[in-house]
Enzyme design. Structure first.
Site, mmCIF file in Angstrom:
data_model
loop_
_atom_site.group_PDB
_atom_site.id
_atom_site.type_symbol
_atom_site.label_atom_id
_atom_site.label_comp_id
_atom_site.label_asym_id
_atom_site.label_seq_id
_atom_site.Cartn_x
_atom_site.Cartn_y
_atom_site.Cartn_z
ATOM 1 N N TYR B 41 46.013 41.068 -28.440
ATOM 2 C CA TYR B 41 46.947 40.333 -29.295
ATOM 3 C C TYR B 41 46.414 38.930 -29.567
ATOM 4 C CZ TYR B 41 50.349 44.079 -28.768
ATOM 5 O OH TYR B 41 50.979 45.294 -28.818
ATOM 6 N N GLU B 42 46.812 38.402 -30.736
ATOM 7 C CA GLU B 42 46.411 37.069 -31.181
ATOM 8 C C GLU B 42 46.734 35.988 -30.143
ATOM 9 O OE1 GLU B 42 47.722 37.163 -35.287
ATOM 10 O OE2 GLU B 42 47.919 34.995 -35.180
ATOM 11 N N SER B 43 47.741 36.251 -29.329
ATOM 12 C CA SER B 43 48.150 35.283 -28.311
ATOM 13 C C SER B 43 47.177 35.245 -27.141
ATOM 14 C CB SER B 43 49.552 35.631 -27.816
ATOM 15 O OG SER B 43 49.619 37.010 -27.485
#
Lengths: 310, 246
Positions: B41-43
């Protein structure tokens, strides 16, 4: 020297009108209590900087604290748009809001340059996008090694350092000197703390130095970067703190309705920010049941053995 | 859209997931033909195994039990930029015939009709993944010949133009609620298959330019009943994301 103090006095000492301010956090560990305190203390003309301005920046914009937003994604995560932000950009309500726009990588690369005191950081993004056309801080440089035969003289995009006047960052725990340990999604929190001139560190718990020293790899923000340490349990509500409490999702959904008009947004701010004296009163008003419902079951990591070499 | 997007994923892919349809598609692929699919995920969560549907890409269920969590800068530089992400998912308010995506503004940038959230990580996902899959509901307004603002580059200036800009990969397929589309040698969209019950006309009417249809135009295979059961009963039992598509 790091000073352990109250949130009120830390914000009073660290924040000034006209500053650039970075309230860090990527969905996780967002300094909501600090943002509310900034609104209560009535600052104006702030440049609000953050990759993901969310509800707390929406509230600060509606309260008239901001004249500029520097960002890469402005939305209500998982819910929709930021209505106060949009009103400011589209209609100039309550005041016009200048914007400076990047991508996520562009924003965190700027922080990286700031944290390392470098004049710029190169990155492979922006080529083919219209963003550089509207932001003259996104530029290109020629590869300086292109004449050594192996490279083909490629131009690469660069961004300049970002060094906010003040950053407010949150972590699970720190000692009184501000050596902070955080876990879960780290986002850009550490780089924001290292890049900023003045740092307010807000934590769930201030712990003894021995706790920090028992697990040094987890200390991501050094106390030397921190100016003020404040202990604010539930200081990220309605966002979350890994292992302490979950995101209060109904608050995010409610904000979409609350912020539908400027007037209804101001009514909410009256009730939940201006008419409560501090974060403790906000939590009491919120009701303990609601907070208890957000607590996860414990799920401990395996202990590690640092070894005793004495 | 969910089952078609899932079918594009391979077992050994590392995929950069977004919430909503991409998240459902990736979890569906993992439960069916791609059990080893690695979800990033981008996080900054690497190989997340969420027990429940995440509310956003920064949700704590993506962190608990992940194989690793890296700071955002490292995720974007050492993972995405370095070429460690095979597939990226994208969506947006507009997509054009070259696969350029707009998630920034409708209208003029300095005087927008609608101010959208902005790029987030979309521009770098489009620039650095080996393949990108675009999932978006199809309407004439969402499919103009040229987007109002290029947030995330597709085949800007055709396939050659993209290569000249040193952009990796490129959009592989655009999956809508009406059709599956791919890009020809020039880097322009064409329709590969139309979903069951729909006509060429229905797809053309929802597009802002004259679409090309494949010579081998087919009907998109209908979702398998087991896939529908998994989505409805296990992956999105409250219908949070399935509802949003209607």
């Amino acid at each position: 020297m790091t000073e352990q103090t109250t949130l009120e006095s830390a914000i009073d000492a660290a924040v000034e009108d006209g500053q650039s301010l970075y309230l860090a956090g990527f969905s996780h560990l967002i300094p909501f209590a600090s943002g509310h305190e900034i609104i209560r203390q009535g600052y104006t003309d702030l440049e609000l900087v953050r990759a993901t301005p969310d509800l707390i920046y929406d509230r600060m914009i509606a309260a008239g604290c901001a004249s500029k937003a520097t960002f890469s994604w402005a939305g209500n995560p998982g819910v929709g748009c930021l209505r106060a932000f949009r009103r400011a950009v589209e209609e100039g309500v309550p005041n016009p809001l200048e914007i400076e726009e990047y991508t996520h990588f562009g924003m965190v690369a700027r922080l990286k340059a700031g944290a390392q005191k470098l004049p710029f950081v190169p990155l492979r993004t922006f080529a083919g996008s219209d963003l550089p056309e509207y932001n003259d801080k996104i530029r290109t440089v020629a590869d300086p090694f292109s004449d050594d035969g192996e490279n083909e003289g490629e131009d690469v995009h660069v961004v300049p350092p970002l060094e906010p006047d003040t950053a407010v960052v949150r972590a699970q725990r720190a000692d009184a000197d501000g050596n902070a340990q955080l876990w879960g999604i780290v986002g850009e929190t550490v780089d924001a703390a290292l890049a900023a001139e003045t740092v307010v560190l807000s934590v769930e718990q201030v712990v003894d130095e021995s706790v920090i020293r028992s697990d040094p790899n987890r200390t991501m923000i050094p106390g030397t970067a921190v100016d003020y340490v404040v202990e604010i349990p539930y200081g990220s509500h309605p966002s979350y703190v890994q292992g302490y409490y979950d995101r209060d999702n109904p608050s995010y959904v409610e904000w979409d309705e609350v912020s539908e008009t400027h007037e209804s947004t101001l009514d909410w701010l009256d009730e939940w920010v201006y008419e409560v004296t501090d974060h403790r009163e906000y939590l009491e008003k919120l009701d303990a049941e609601r907070l208890l419902d957000l607590q996860p079951q414990p799920d401990y990591a395996e202990p590690i053995d640092m070894g005793d070499y004495s | 859209m969910i089952t078609r997007a899932a079918s594009e994923l391979r077992n050994d892919d590392t995929v950069l997931v977004g919430v909503g349809v991409p998240n459902l598609a990736c979890n569906l692929a993992k439960r069916t033909h791609a059990p080893d699919l690695e979800m990033v995920y981008e996080s900054g969560t690497i190989d997340s195994e969420p027990d429940s549907l995440p509310l956003s890409i920064g949700d704590p269920v993506l962190a608990s039990g992940a194989r690793s969590i890296v700071p955002m800068y490292e995720g974007f530089s050492s993972y995405l930029q370095a070429g460690r992400i095979d597939v990226g998912f994208l969506s947006g308010a507009q997509i054009d015939r070259r696969g350029n995506i707009n998630s920034t503004v409708i209208g003029d940038y300095d005087d927008p009709t609608v101010r959208l959230p902005g790029s987030g990580g979309a521009c770098e996902i489009a620039s650095n993944s080996h393949r990108t899959l675009v999932v978006v509901p199809q309407t004439k307004r969402r499919f103009p010949a040229e987007v109002d603002f290029v947030t995330s580059p597709g085949y800007v200036g055709g396939r050659e133009g993209r290569a000249e800009k040193n952009l990796r990969g490129g959009p592989e397929a655009v999956i809508t609620d009406k059709a599956v589309m791919r890009f020809d040698e020039a880097g322009e969209l064409y329709v590969e298959s139309i979903h069951p019950g729909l006509t060429k006309d229905a797809v053309q009417t929802a597009t802002g330019w004259e679409l090309r249809f494949s010579d081998d135009l087919s009907e998109t295979p209908a979702p398998d009943p087991e896939e529908i059961r998994l989505i409805r009963e296990e992956l999105d039992p409250e219908g949070v994301y399935v509802e949003q598509q209607d």
